[in-house]
Design an enzyme around this catalytic site. Structure first.
Site, short mmCIF file in Angstrom:
data_model
loop_
_atom_site.label_atom_id
_atom_site.label_comp_id
_atom_site.label_asym_id
_atom_site.label_seq_id
_atom_site.Cartn_x
_atom_site.Cartn_y
_atom_site.Cartn_z
N VAL A 44 0.84 -1.20 0.00
CA VAL A 44 0.00 0.00 0.00
C VAL A 44 0.88 1.25 0.00
CG1 VAL A 44 -1.77 1.28 1.27
CG2 VAL A 44 -1.90 -1.21 1.16
N CYS A 45 1.93 1.22 0.82
CA CYS A 45 2.85 2.37 0.91
C CYS A 45 3.50 2.65 -0.43
CB CYS A 45 3.93 2.12 1.96
SG CYS A 45 3.29 1.66 3.57
N THR A 46 3.83 1.58 -1.16
CA THR A 46 4.46 1.76 -2.47
C THR A 46 3.54 2.55 -3.40
OG1 THR A 46 5.71 -0.29 -2.19
CG2 THR A 46 5.42 0.50 -4.46
#
Ligand code: BEZ
Length: 211
Positions: A44-46
């Site tokens: 998700v962070c990517t």
């Protein structure tokens, strides 16, 4: 005690993917978005950092500098940035703060022990040119943020700062805005030459002043 709206955003010195940073110095006279993510090399962070990089022009035109943060090292951030650039087709050019000792995360209350003892949640702070906290939102690790909404609230906050207007529910760029209660209708008519529509004495609209 945790940070509240209107507080000065705590300054910090930290290492980052772009080298050492003094937060207030880095912001200079710009607005800032400081946002944490749980960890490097997570899916998700990517996507979030990729989306942020793709909005470079949008942040720049609003005079906003962006900084991401996690409790990983600068070396880890640099390795992860290669993956973000590759998979999201962007160039991450904003700093990712390396908060190994969690001092920034603690100052900004980004660790919520009942969610995770060790990782930062998805906190996002918008800081004005006066270094004051204008808005914060907190999402759990499993929900990626909506960066279109982040730009929308920056637009609203900057309209309030520059023109003393507020924005109604679901407002979008270009739509009418609300005259703040502190301004009398008489003063509003003078201040907003595009016109003031009075629905109720407390509910008054005017066209977006900077359009
Ligand atoms: C993510 O960034 O993909 C993620 C991190 C922690 C928990 C769930 C998702």
């Amino acid at each position: 005690m945790s940070l509240r709206l209107g507080d000065i955003a705590p300054n910090f010195q930290a290492d980052s993917s772009l080298g050492p940073i003094d937060f207030h110095e880095y912001l200079g006279s710009s607005w800032g978005v400081l946002f944490s993510h749980p960890a490097d090399f997570t899916p998700v962070c990517t996507t979030e950092l990729g989306r942020t990089a793709s909005l470079h022009e949008e942040f720049a035109k609003r005079n906003v500098k962006v900084l991401a943060l996690s409790v990983d090292s600068a070396a880890s951030h640099l390795n992860w940035i290669k993956d973000i650039n590759e998979t999201q087709h962007v160039t991450v050019d904003f700093p990712i703060i390396a908060d190994l000792d969690r001092s920034v995360a603690n100052a900004y209350d980004m660790i919520h022990p009942n969610a995770s003892e060790t990782f930062t949640v998805r906190s996002l702070f918008i800081i004005g040119a006066d270094k004051k906290v204008k808005l914060f939102i907190t999402y759990p690790a499993s929900t990626g943020r909506n960066f279109t909404e982040v730009l929308r609230v920056i637009d609203s906050l900057q309209l309030t700062a520059n023109y003393s207007v507020a924005t109604p529910a679901d407002w979008k760029e270009g739509e009418d805005v609300i005259v703040v209660p502190a301004i009398s209708t008489e003063a509003a008519i003078e201040k907003f030459p595009k016109g003031v529509k009075v629905i109720k004495p407390y509910l008054r609209y005017t066209p977006q002043p900077n359009k």
